[in-house]
Design a protein around this motif. Structure first.
Motif, short mmCIF file in Angstrom:
data_model
loop_
_atom_site.label_atom_id
_atom_site.label_comp_id
_atom_site.label_asym_id
_atom_site.label_seq_id
_atom_site.Cartn_x
_atom_site.Cartn_y
_atom_site.Cartn_z
N ALA A 17 0.84 -1.34 -0.03
CA ALA A 17 -0.14 -0.02 0.25
C ALA A 17 0.76 1.39 -0.17
O ALA A 17 0.63 2.26 -0.50
CB ALA A 17 -1.08 0.09 1.10
N ARG A 18 1.85 1.32 0.70
CA ARG A 18 2.68 2.37 0.79
C ARG A 18 3.47 2.52 -0.34
O ARG A 18 3.93 3.65 -0.90
CB ARG A 18 3.59 2.08 2.05
N TRP A 19 4.07 1.66 -1.04
CA TRP A 19 4.55 1.34 -2.25
C TRP A 19 3.68 1.98 -3.33
O TRP A 19 4.13 2.87 -4.32
CB TRP A 19 5.34 0.34 -2.82
N PHE A 20 2.54 1.66 -3.35
CA PHE A 20 1.40 2.16 -4.37
C PHE A 20 1.18 3.79 -4.09
O PHE A 20 1.18 4.37 -5.02
CB PHE A 20 0.06 1.59 -4.10
N GLU A 21 1.03 4.19 -2.81
CA GLU A 21 1.12 5.63 -2.54
C GLU A 21 2.00 6.40 -3.06
O GLU A 21 1.93 7.49 -3.58
CB GLU A 21 0.83 5.64 -1.05
N ASN A 22 3.33 5.80 -3.03
CA ASN A 22 4.61 6.62 -3.56
C ASN A 22 4.96 6.63 -4.79
O ASN A 22 5.82 7.27 -5.44
CB ASN A 22 5.73 6.35 -2.43
N MET A 23 4.25 5.72 -5.53
CA MET A 23 4.99 5.11 -6.97
C MET A 23 5.03 6.53 -7.95
O MET A 23 5.68 6.44 -8.84
CB MET A 23 4.26 3.87 -7.43
#
Length: 159
Positions: free
Chosen positions: A63-69
């Motif tokens: 989820a954090r990776w998606f938020e920052n991609m």
């Protein structure tokens, strides 16, 4: 709830979390989740596979990776997100014009039947990709958070 991605060039992906691999829990697989992949690429039959591909805690990191991609610096190594099991991974790849694509890789037991032989390097040769401007990172992160709420980490009963 499913994560569904579709690209204007014909790639599509649907990820569903089916449940815990072992609903009653075992010592070594208490938090493994069964993921159903449904993949479509032009010229190939749709492919579906169910495999234990990630653990509950990995959903929050994803989820954090998606938020920052959308803000990842593309000058360094290819940014990506890999799980403990190599069946599924995500990466961002640069394309012409300074744009980027989200690439979803399938490997090991999750390689589709139409995939070419496995190549060398960190990423599988079996993937689908989506122009970053055609995906919604916030909705993808929301999906991962909601799925983590449905399938939280379980504590062993013997603690």
């Amino acid at each position: 709830m499913a994560l569904e991605l579709r690209a204007s060039h014909g790639h599509s992906l649907r990820l569903d979390i089916v449940g815990y691999q072992f609903p009653d829990g075992t010592v070594d697989s208490l938090n493994w989740l069964l993921i159903r992949f449904t993949v479509q690429v032009p010229g190939q039959e749709p492919w579906t596979k169910v495999d234990p591909s990630l653990e509950t805690g990995e959903l929050l990191s994803l989820a954090r990776w998606f938020e920052n991609m959308g803000t990842v610096d593309m000058r360094g190594p290819r940014p990506g997100y890999h799980f403990l099991e190599p069946n599924l991974s995500f990466s961002l790849v640069p394309v012409k014009g300074g744009k980027r694509r989200l690439r979803v890789h399938f490997d090991a037991e999750s390689r589709p039947p139409w995939a070419p032989p496995r190549g060398q390097g960190a990423h599988s040769t079996a993937w689908v990709e989506f122009p970053l401007e055609e995906v919604d990172p916030k909705a993808m992160a929301r999906w991962a958070h909601e799925e983590h709420a449905r399938f939280p980490a379980r504590e062993p009963p013997w603690d």
